[in-house]
Structures are given as C-alpha cells and as structure tokens.
Design an enzyme around this catalytic site. Structure first.
Site, PDB file in Angstrom:
ATOM      1  N   ARG A  34       0.822  -1.219   0.000  1.00 18.39           N
ATOM      2  CA  ARG A  34       0.000   0.000   0.000  1.00 18.39           C
ATOM      3  C   ARG A  34       0.857   1.271   0.000  1.00 18.39           C
ATOM      4  NH1 ARG A  34      -4.985  -1.772   3.971  1.00 18.39           N
ATOM      5  NH2 ARG A  34      -6.481  -2.201   2.313  1.00 18.39           N
ATOM      6  N   LYS A 204     -15.927 -15.024   7.593  1.00 15.92           N
ATOM      7  CA  LYS A 204     -17.277 -14.988   8.154  1.00 15.92           C
ATOM      8  C   LYS A 204     -18.372 -14.724   7.142  1.00 15.92           C
ATOM      9  CE  LYS A 204     -15.794 -13.153  12.569  1.00 15.92           C
ATOM     10  NZ  LYS A 204     -15.667 -11.874  13.273  1.00 15.92           N
ATOM     11  N   GLY A 357      -6.736  -7.109   1.011  1.00 22.16           N
ATOM     12  CA  GLY A 357      -5.403  -7.214   1.575  1.00 22.16           C
ATOM     13  C   GLY A 357      -4.966  -8.660   1.753  1.00 22.16           C
ATOM     14  N   GLY A 381     -12.463  -4.347   1.669  1.00 21.71           N
ATOM     15  CA  GLY A 381     -13.851  -3.931   1.833  1.00 21.71           C
ATOM     16  C   GLY A 381     -14.268  -2.936   0.761  1.00 21.71           C
TER      17      GLY A 381
HETATM   18  C1  3PG Z   1      -8.313  -1.836   5.191  1.00 24.75           C
HETATM   19  O1  3PG Z   1      -7.274  -2.232   5.698  1.00 24.75           O
HETATM   20  O2  3PG Z   1      -9.175  -2.602   4.724  1.00 24.75           O
HETATM   21  C2  3PG Z   1      -8.533  -0.358   5.079  1.00 24.75           C
HETATM   22  O3  3PG Z   1      -7.370   0.340   5.357  1.00 24.75           O
HETATM   23  C3  3PG Z   1      -9.669   0.054   5.978  1.00 24.75           C
HETATM   24  O4  3PG Z   1      -9.363  -0.272   7.302  1.00 24.75           O
HETATM   25  P1  3PG Z   1     -10.534  -0.579   8.338  1.00 24.75           P
HETATM   26  O5  3PG Z   1     -11.164  -1.870   7.887  1.00 24.75           O
HETATM   27  O6  3PG Z   1      -9.878  -0.689   9.689  1.00 24.75           O
HETATM   28  O7  3PG Z   1     -11.513   0.562   8.257  1.00 24.75           O
END
Ligand code: 3PG
Ligand code: MG
Length: 402
Positions: A34, A204, A357, A381
């Site tokens: 990233r 999940k 990720g 997400g």
């Molecule tokens: C991630 O790692 O998916 C993003 O940086 C968002 O992080 P978060 O899920 O803690 O909001």
C-alpha cells in the site's frame, strides 16, 4: 470527478488522504504494497511543487480518548520511515494529528517536501458516527491545507472525517491510485464479459452475506470457499465437525441459496475438505468428502476434488473477481486450495481482479508475479462494496468539485 492534474498545487499545502494501513509485526512492516501504491500521486504532487501533508490511519487504535489511543499505538513512525526510503527524501512525522505539532509541520513544509500526520485514528472523532463531532475535527484538519487529494482507495468505504468530511471543506480531486482502481472496477459493474465468475473466501459469512445477495444480480457463478463455506455447507445439511461455523447465519444462508436458484446463478461449494486435528501449521490432517466429515476435525483447506471443481468452473470465465483466501494459506500444509484457485484465475483469458489485503498478501506469499492478474486492488472492503454496486462515501465526497 476532478483529477489532480486539474488542481493547482504549486507552493500550496495539499492534504493527501492515503491508505497506508499495512500489516505490521511489532514495528516491522511485513508487506509495503500500500505504501508503494501511494507513490505515483505523491511524486506527481511533489514534482509540481506541492507541499504534501499525508494523512493516514493504521490499525484500529483502542481507547476512549486521544491520550489513551496515542499511548497504545500503533504509531505511523515505521510507515513514514518506509515512505521516506521509497521516495528518496525524508518524511517528517508530526507528533499529533491536528494539534500544535501537526500545524507546525504543515507550516514548515517547503515546496516539494512531504510530511505526515500521526495515525488519524488516534482522534476518536475520525470514526465517530456523530456528524457534528466529525465536522468539528474535519475543520481542524482542513485548516492546515489549501486543497485535498483523495487517494486512499482502501478506506473509501468508510464515512470517516478524513475521508468523507474534509473533502467537502476544500477544493479537491482524486489521486492516481483511486483513478486506476475505479477505472478497472467500473468494468466489473458495467456490462462485464460473461461468464462472470466471483470467488469468495475469508472467514465470516456474516460479513459477506450481503455481498453474495447483491452479486446474485450481476455474476453468473459464485464459488464459495474458505471459512465462510462451512456455514453454507451446514445450511445444506452437511456436518462440518469443528470447522468455523456461524450457526446463527444458517437461516439467512438458506434464503440466499434459494434466491440464487430462482435467479439461475450457480453457487459452487466445496465437495471435499482437508480436516485437521487442530488449528496449527503441523496439525495432522486428511481429506474427507463433505458427506463424511468427522465430528472431531476442523477444516483448514479445500480438498483436491474441490480444487479441480473450482478450476473447471473458472476455465471458461471471461471476467473474474476474487476476494478472500480459500484456506489457511499462512500454513504451507493448508495453502493448496488458495494456490490452485490463484493458478486457475491466472490462466483465465479476460479481466481478472484480486481484491483485498489478505488475497493480495496470499498471492505475494505464494510467489505469483503481480502481472499474473489484470489488477490487484489495494482495497478489500472498498473493492468488494464497489463491485457490489454500493456507493462509497469517500468517492461520493470527491464526485463534485468544491
Ligand atoms: C483496510 O485495511 O481494509 C482499510 O485500510 C480500511 O481499514 P478498516 O477496515 O480498519 O476501516
Ligand atoms: Mg481490511
């Protein structure tokens, strides 16, 4: 959406929201993907004489107020250091987020220099559900800069102050990473070439049932593996022993399966599983058909028949989106399922997108070259919500020009 090329930045402090949320082992960065992905925008801005003030979050700091969170960490220190190495110029880190140190840093930047604010989630208002609290904090952040660039693709699905509220207060534009991500992901939501196959893994079902339901409208086939598949198997009446199970989700899983049948969307589940004696790298394990999984075993991977089945369901695909590992790939003995699916996807002739990720880390750990896939998204997400057709708050905030 306005692009940074159209934003006057020379000699100005630009507030740059990046997603530098990298995996850490203590203070050691285990995957700097990233940070690398943030470089093109930073270089473009510094090359044009901007004074770049980078804002990012790291992890999910705990504590009721700023002092507790700052004491518990994690600090962005290792990230600022790594960014400095990659850029070949120092990146000063403020000691706070929007306090005197941050203000002093912003005021001291020369043209072409880069500074970084401390972990923005040390400020509880960043993630507050209270619009007024967020707005008040956003105003403090905005006061340090003349314009805003949104380039933190992985956080665009969060309605957070630095993502959603600050761009409303300043002239703003999207950065290179967000532009590149959205350009590819749009192709998944606008008339994808068919068959369009979505592969979903990860732990999940409760996190992803909504995703499955939404994807029934666009995908032709859904392959479900990994931790979430055991609840799907249980919903079909199979015994899954001590495998990960969200028993309270079974009713909803059944509804989703019924809706898939109505719509003619094929849902493909594992037919055999690797059952281990426990959750560890060296646990004894054996392959069992899903019809005869022992009560005292826990599944950590898909079996060989499932690997073949999933590969055959990917062979004719023209578009693929993959999110989530399909087994406990961190343990070499249980990486075969994730590896087989990654291989099958890399052989597809068409658009192949890996989102998330964990999936991105999996393919790097399994030594796939990055160009084995059309696109590896920096957002888990965020890419998932985009592909589902949801509106991302951070993207909405950047859509108009203020
Ligand atoms: C991630 O790692 O998916 C993003 O940086 C968002 O992080 P978060 O899920 O803690 O909001
Ligand atoms: Mg995440």
């Amino acid at each position: 959406m306005r692009h940074i090329a159209d934003l006057p930045v020379s000699g100005q402090v630009v507030f740059l929201r990046s997603d530098l949320n990298v995996p850490l082992d203590g203070a050691v960065i285990t995957d700097d993907g990233r940070i690398r992905a943030s470089l093109p925008t930073i270089r473009e801005l510094t090359g044009r004489g901007a004074r770049v003030l980078v804002c990012a979050h790291l992890g999910r700091p705990k504590g009721e107020d700023y002092p507790q969170r700052a004491a518990g960490g994690p600090s962005l220190r290792p990230v600022a250091d790594r960014l400095g190495e990659l850029l070949g110029q120092p990146v000063a880190l403020a000691l706070d987020v929007a306090g005197p140190s941050a203000a002093q840093l912003a005021a001291s930047l020369a043209d072409g220099q880069v500074g970084m604010l401390e972990n923005v989630r040390f400020e509880p208002a960043e993630t507050s559900k209270d619009d007024v609290q967020r707005a008040e904090f956003a105003a403090r952040l905005a006061a340090m800069a003349s314009s805003y660039v949104g380039d933190g693709f992985g956080a665009l699905h969060r309605e957070h102050a630095s993502v959603y509220d600050v761009p409303r207060l300043l002239p703003h534009a999207v950065g290179e990473l967000v532009r590149a991500e959205v350009t590819v992901l749009r192709r998944l939501t606008h008339d994808p070439e068919r068959p369009y196959v979505v592969v979903l893994g990860g732990a999940k079902p409760s996190d992803k049932l909504g995703v499955v339901a939404n994807l029934l409208a666009t995908a032709d086939r859904l392959l479900i593996g990994g931790g979430m598949s055991y609840t799907f198997l249980a919903a079909q009446g199979f015994q899954v022993g001590r495998s990960l199970l969200e028993a309270d989700q079974i009713g909803q899983v059944r509804e989703v399966l019924a809706r898939a049948r109505e719509r003619g969307v094929e849902i493909v589940l594992p037919v055999d599983l690797v059952g281990a004696t426990g959750f560890s790298a060296d646990a004894e394990h054996e392959v069992y058909p899903v019809g005869s999984f022992p009560a005292d075993r826990e599944s950590l991977d898909m079996g060989p028949a499932t690997r073949e089945l999933f590969a055959s369901k990917l062979a004719d695909a023209k578009t693929v989106f993959w999110n989530g590992p399909l087994g406990v790939f961190e343990f070499p003995a249980f990486a075969a399922g994730t590896l087989a699916v990654a291989k099958a996807i890399s052989r597809v002739h068409g658009l192949t997108v890996v989102g998330g990720g964990d999936s991105a880390a999996a393919i790097r750990k399994l030594n796939f070259p990055d160009d084995a896939f059309s696109h590896i998204s920096t957002g888990g997400g965020a890419s998932l919500e985009y592909v589902e057709g949801k509106k991302l708050p951070g993207l909405e905030a950047l859509a108009d020009y203020a």
